[in-house]
Design a protein around this motif. Structure first.
Motif, short mmCIF file in Angstrom:
data_model
loop_
_atom_site.label_atom_id
_atom_site.label_comp_id
_atom_site.label_asym_id
_atom_site.label_seq_id
_atom_site.Cartn_x
_atom_site.Cartn_y
_atom_site.Cartn_z
N PRO A 29 0.87 -1.01 -0.13
CA PRO A 29 -0.12 0.08 0.23
C PRO A 29 0.88 1.22 0.18
CG PRO A 29 -0.02 -1.09 2.27
CD PRO A 29 0.72 -2.08 1.21
N ALA A 30 2.05 1.18 0.52
CA ALA A 30 3.01 2.39 0.48
C ALA A 30 4.33 1.79 0.13
CB ALA A 30 3.03 2.69 1.93
N PRO A 31 4.57 2.22 -1.12
CA PRO A 31 5.94 1.82 -1.75
C PRO A 31 7.10 2.49 -1.17
CG PRO A 31 4.32 2.27 -3.46
CD PRO A 31 3.60 2.96 -2.16
N LEU A 32 8.15 1.96 -0.84
CA LEU A 32 9.16 2.45 -0.33
C LEU A 32 10.25 2.84 -1.37
CD1 LEU A 32 10.03 -0.15 2.47
CD2 LEU A 32 8.91 2.12 2.66
N LEU A 33 10.06 2.46 -2.51
CA LEU A 33 11.00 2.72 -3.58
C LEU A 33 10.36 3.98 -4.33
CD1 LEU A 33 11.90 -0.64 -5.56
CD2 LEU A 33 13.54 0.91 -4.51
N PRO A 34 11.45 4.97 -4.83
CA PRO A 34 10.96 6.27 -5.32
C PRO A 34 10.19 5.85 -6.86
CG PRO A 34 13.30 5.79 -5.60
CD PRO A 34 12.94 5.09 -4.61
N PRO A 35 9.41 6.69 -7.20
CA PRO A 35 8.67 6.39 -8.33
C PRO A 35 9.87 6.07 -9.69
CG PRO A 35 7.79 8.20 -7.52
CD PRO A 35 9.03 7.86 -6.58
N PHE A 36 9.55 5.08 -10.34
CA PHE A 36 10.30 4.54 -11.51
C PHE A 36 9.34 3.87 -12.58
CE2 PHE A 36 10.30 0.94 -8.80
CZ PHE A 36 10.21 -0.21 -9.44
N ARG A 37 10.08 4.25 -13.94
CA ARG A 37 9.26 3.40 -15.01
C ARG A 37 10.11 2.55 -15.66
NH1 ARG A 37 6.25 8.13 -18.10
NH2 ARG A 37 8.33 9.00 -18.18
N HIS A 38 11.58 2.55 -15.31
CA HIS A 38 12.70 1.67 -16.03
C HIS A 38 13.29 0.91 -14.92
CE1 HIS A 38 11.87 4.03 -19.79
NE2 HIS A 38 11.56 4.79 -18.85
N LEU A 39 13.34 -0.60 -15.29
CA LEU A 39 13.85 -1.58 -14.39
C LEU A 39 14.69 -2.46 -15.05
CD1 LEU A 39 13.48 -3.14 -11.63
CD2 LEU A 39 11.56 -4.11 -12.51
N ILE A 40 15.81 -2.79 -14.36
CA ILE A 40 16.86 -4.07 -14.72
C ILE A 40 16.78 -5.01 -13.77
CG2 ILE A 40 19.15 -4.60 -15.42
CD1 ILE A 40 19.70 -1.62 -16.50
N ILE A 41 16.42 -6.13 -14.11
CA ILE A 41 16.31 -7.44 -13.07
C ILE A 41 17.70 -8.18 -13.27
CG2 ILE A 41 15.35 -9.28 -12.10
CD1 ILE A 41 12.75 -7.77 -12.82
N ASP A 42 18.76 -8.12 -12.57
CA ASP A 42 19.67 -9.34 -12.67
C ASP A 42 19.52 -10.54 -11.60
OD1 ASP A 42 22.20 -10.45 -13.17
OD2 ASP A 42 23.48 -8.85 -12.58
N GLU A 43 19.99 -11.47 -12.11
CA GLU A 43 19.86 -13.00 -11.59
C GLU A 43 18.34 -13.03 -11.45
OE1 GLU A 43 22.71 -13.40 -7.79
OE2 GLU A 43 21.38 -11.62 -7.67
N ALA A 44 17.97 -12.93 -12.83
CA ALA A 44 16.34 -12.89 -13.23
C ALA A 44 15.68 -14.47 -13.16
CB ALA A 44 16.36 -12.22 -14.61
N HIS A 45 16.74 -15.33 -13.17
CA HIS A 45 16.26 -16.75 -13.14
C HIS A 45 15.78 -16.88 -11.70
CE1 HIS A 45 20.46 -17.02 -11.48
NE2 HIS A 45 20.21 -18.05 -10.90
N ARG A 46 16.14 -16.20 -10.74
CA ARG A 46 15.77 -16.19 -9.30
C ARG A 46 14.16 -15.33 -8.85
NH1 ARG A 46 19.30 -18.61 -5.80
NH2 ARG A 46 17.22 -19.06 -4.70
N LEU A 47 13.87 -14.60 -9.72
CA LEU A 47 12.81 -13.84 -9.38
C LEU A 47 11.46 -14.57 -9.25
CD1 LEU A 47 11.83 -10.89 -9.57
CD2 LEU A 47 11.13 -10.96 -12.04
#
Length: 909
Positions: A441-459
């Protein structure tokens, strides 16, 4: 106080003086006024054989001690050097008993002076050291250590370490030194004497403490001023111009890798054209810089924040400590980077202040307080992962973290980390916080629209844990014990005016603990009756609507009773929580936070045992030989593809997912389906490793191994043990053996133990020897000839470059164990949809795991090694081609093990 310190190190025939083990070498260094003023070193004839593994560890053989003196011949000289001095050693509990036994045997009185353990002292003075082994500390402090595990060299290095630690101790503020002195009486060695001397010297001088901040009587590092950003400028060069510059990266020793630069361009394309992407990057490509550089350019050119998420702490640390400084060096613009983790990763200063004021009843508590006091003078982040604490202190440390229900604004470190992330161009976080923010309900990360996920096989695994639930008897007992401790201390503080509400709370809590013991005992017995244990562990999958027995109904009734008791406890505590108690962080705040956590835990328990939830798998785990109430309950969602599609890929403009293992047979189909990416038409590209696998690695498959599907598992384990023994004997190197299950590992260890005695290698096995995977790895690297057995945590994230690993053995193809409840539930779902669970789930999962395991061997361009796959299905079954097709090109050899060992020996030499 004596000013003479005798630093001692010794090598022995074993680890037990009471078992008759003897000293074979002794080194001594005398320190006075911060200088080494005298040395002593001698081999000793132990009058007994030196075991082979000791010879390998110390490089001391029988010939070297054959003509050496007996200890008794030198006992007088040794006793004279020690007279009136401190006894200092790196692990006093090992060295001193040996020395006392030898002195007694020689007819000399035992040493009776003060002792200092440099391991204990280093834990306090260097609270963030990665390891407290002598060699690791020497490297960290830049001390030359040319002959580890030889007593004269170890004593010299320990003396230099001791001098360095004393200097660091003397630079601490007086406030901190006095707090350490108050805790020192609970330590094992006589560090309080050192503190007395340092404090006296500091008091006699004019105040010279470095500038520190003070919070509730605790000295902290003064926060660095935030940089002036009034002159923030856009990028001085475009990404396209950067890619064309010569030399491409102005870094010492940098070698341009075509795949790395192609990946940079693809990442930049995905970000700038608002596309999602799946990118597989082979080992050694330089994946981190390949996404960091385009992310930095894009963020500064477009003034768009980019978030980078990793799964492991190690990769996060690598990005900040190794890659971020490189990026700053090459980027033609100012760049703001911040790290943000969940609240539970940061120290609560209020909780620590309360903890510090409590009596230190245990050694772990006292040592942890000492470590945190020193760390607070060093840390900018307050990130608890920076600390290296004992396993006994780990639970205490977690209790000092900021709670999820607490107001982050009151807490120094998390608030600052959040503020930095709100000003940053690039934010580095972890999968857990990212997933929490997608639904919270209350995001801790600041607003963003672009994301890079490393170690994506563990997502997917991270999401399953994040959205699943886990409750154990241990977690329940720890939480209720913590509440009981708070109530008891509150009662103690109000002895003059007994508080009836506190008495009623204590009564309710005792009822709750009693009923909880009964519930978990009943659940353990129920699970073990329903499903026999495998390798000592039972995993029973259940559905609340399908369990109809009286025992289950009794468990459900107990569960409701627990929930009601927790609610009653909260009601009894309500007047206490609103009371105006003294102190900055009164016991009411602690009690409120813990009661909220208890009610959440009880609500989760009710959901687990009573509510039907489609698409969720639940199971009970119990250890066959564990305590009567030692049981764990789990739930996880079965399929998260829709969640990722709706909550992640629909809501973000661009998500780049990268890992070294994303394809099966060169295709991204399986991973795209699991992550819900099929309808988004992502950019998909695989960049091979720059390593020359044809020259650096060879694969060997013994044809004389039994087929795992044709024999009982015990027989297969015996064959694995015999093969590993032959490989270790013949190749005489470090060997890592990977097992897909602990059951097979344990059976193999049992089979090997009957033949291991007298072998020239050391066997280290996960789950058999105590310690974390990192500790087992450090032990493994101490020996030139060692065999390490590992399960799940060793298949990935283990980096053993060069001579650290020459031979990798995969005991069995890594298909999931048959009692894995999550795989069972996923397989059932595929069958209901008319699919084939083996080809659609079990096989691709095993192939990805196999690739991860294979990746442990070749870590640099100069590595060379052999891989033995003992599972004949790799070449004998139709699906074996899927495993081979997922590996880089390399030579594959099949034949009798004896023939393969001849080839492997030639290959490695």
């Amino acid at each position: 106080m004596a000013t003479r310190f005798v630093i001692i190190d010794l090598e022995t025939t074993g680890n037990g003086p009471k078992k008759g083990d003897r000293i074979i070498q002794l080194g001594m260094a005398v320190v006075e006024d911060g200088l080494i003023v005298e040395r002593f070193a001698s081999f000793f004839n132990p009058e007994q054989p030196i075991p082979l593994f000791i010879q390998q560890l110390t490089n001391i053989n029988e010939e070297m001690v054959e003509g050496a003196p007996l200890f008794a011949d030198k006992a007088g000289e040794i006793a004279a050097l020690m007279h009136g001095a401190y006894f200092v050693a790196h692990n006093v509990d090992f060295d001193l008993p040996f020395l006392q036994a030898e002195l007694e045997r020689a007819g000399w009185p035992p040493f009776s002076g003060p002792t200092i353990d440099t391991v204990e002292l280093a834990r306090i003075v260097l609270p963030t050291a990665e390891s407290y082994k002598l060699g690791d500390l020497a490297r960290q402090l830049g001390l030359h250590h040319n002959r580890p595990h030889q007593a004269d060299s170890d004593a010299e290095v320990t003396a230099k370490l001791f001098i360095a630690l004393l200097k660091r101790l003397s630079r601490l503020p007086l406030m901190t030194l006095e707090q350490l002195r108050g805790l020192a009486r609970h330590l094992k060695s006589d560090i309080y004497l050192l503190l007395d001397a340092v404090i006296a010297k500091k008091r006699n001088k004019a105040p010279a403490d470095r500038a520190v901040a003070v919070y509730r009587g605790i000295a902290l590092k003064q926060p660095a001023p935030e940089p002036d950003e009034s002159d923030r400028r856009p990028a001085l060069a475009s990404f396209a111009a950067f890619c064309e510059q010569e030399p491409p990266l102005p870094l010492p020793g940098y070698k341009r890798r075509a795949g790395q630069w192609e990946m940079m361009r693809l990442v930049y394309e995905a970000l700038s054209t608002s596309q999602h992407a799946l990118i597989e990057a082979g080992t050694g490509l330089g994946k981190s810089l390949a996404y960091l550089i385009p992310a930095a350019f894009f963020a500064c050119e477009q003034q768009e924040r980019v978030v980078i998420s990793t799964h492991t702490l190690q990769l996060q640390e690598q990005l900040i400590r190794r890659d971020w400084p490189v990026l700053r060096q090459i980027a033609p613009f100012p760049l703001r980077v911040a790290v943000l983790k969940g609240k539970q990763n940061y120290l609560s200063l209020d909780k620590f202040a309360s903890f510090l004021s409590e009596p230190s009843d245990t050694y772990d508590a006292a040592l942890l307080k000492c470590q945190v006091l020193v760390w607070l003078l060093e840390t900018d982040s307050g990130d608890l992962d920076e600390l290296n604490v004992s396993s006994g202190a780990r639970l205490l440390l977690s209790a000092l973290a900021i709670g999820e229900e607490e107001d982050g604004g009151r807490h120094h470190f998390f608030a600052r980390a959040k503020e930095r992330s709100e000003r940053a161009d690039v934010v580095i976080t972890n999968h857990a916080l990212l997933l929490h923010d997608l639904t919270g309900p209350a995001p801790l990360l600041p607003p963003f629209r672009h994301l890079i996920i490393d170690e994506a096989h563990r997502l997917e695994d991270a999401a399953a844990r994040c959205f699943g639930e886990q409750i154990s008897y241990v977690s329940f007992r720890l939480l209720t014990a913590k509440i009981a401790q708070t109530i008891a201390k509150w009662q103690e503080a109000e002895q003059d005016a007994p508080n009836g509400a506190l008495v009623r709370c204590q009564q309710r809590l005792e009822e709750l603990q009693f009923e909880g013991d009964e519930l978990f005992r009943l659940l353990r017995r129920y699970a073990l009756d329903k499903k026999p244990a495998r390798a000592g562990r039972c995993r029973y999958r259940f559905s609340p609507t399908d369990e109809q027995s009286r025992a289950w109904q009794a468990a459900v009734e107990l569960c409701w009773r627990l929930r009601d008791l927790a609610a009653a406890l909260s009601a009894e505590a309500k007047p206490l929580l609103s009371a105006d108690t003294s102190g900055d962080f009164p016991p009411s705040a602690l009690l409120s936070a813990d009661l909220a956590a208890l009610n959440r835990q009880m609500a989760a328990l009710v959901r687990l045992l009573t509510e039907k939830e489609p698409g969720v798998v639940r199971w009970i785990e119990a250890d066959e030989k564990g305590a009567a109430n030692a049981v764990r309950l789990y739930s996880q969602p079965v399929d998260l593809a829709d969640f990722f599609a709706d909550q992640l890929f629909m809501k973000k403009r661009s998500v780049v997912l990268t890992s070294a293992t994303l394809t099966v047979r060169g295709r991204f189909t399986y991973m795209a389906a699991r992550l819900g990416l099929e309808d988004f038409y992502p950019l998909c590209r695989s960049f091979p490793s720059p390593f020359r696998y044809e020259e650096q690695a060879a694969l060997f498959v013994p044809a004389d191994m039994p087929l795992v599907s044709a024999v009982p598992l015990e027989d297969y384990a015996e064959a694995v043990a015999a093969s590993v023994l032959a490989i270790a004997r013949r190749l005489g190197r470090r060997v890592l053996v990977l097992f897909p299950s602990y059951e097979l590992l344990k059976l193999t260890v049992d089979a090997l133990k009957t033949e291991e005695e007298g072998e020239p290698f050391v066997l280290i096995a996960q789950g058999v020897q105590s310690g974390s995977p990192a500790k087992l790895l450090r032990t493994f690297l101490q020996f030139e000839h060692a065999v390490l057995f590992g399960t799940s945590s060793f298949w990935e994230g283990v980096d053993l470059p060069g001579s650290a690993l020459d031979v990798l053995v995969i005991a069995r193809l890594p298909f999931a164990p048959p009692d894995d409840p999550v795989m069972e539930a996923k397989s059932e779902r595929i069958r209901l949809e008319g699919g084939d669970p083996f080809s659609e789930l079990a096989l691709p999962e095993a192939v990805l795991r196999f690739k991860q395991g294979f990746g442990r061997l070749i870590r640099t361009e100069d590595d060379k090694g052999a891989v033995f796959v003992l599972d004949r299905r790799l070449l004998a079954s139709p699906y074996g081609a899927d495993f081979l097709a997922s590996l880089p090109p390399l030579s594959v050899h099949e034949g009798a093990l004896s023939e393969l060992l001849d080839k492997a020996e030639t290959w490695l030499s």
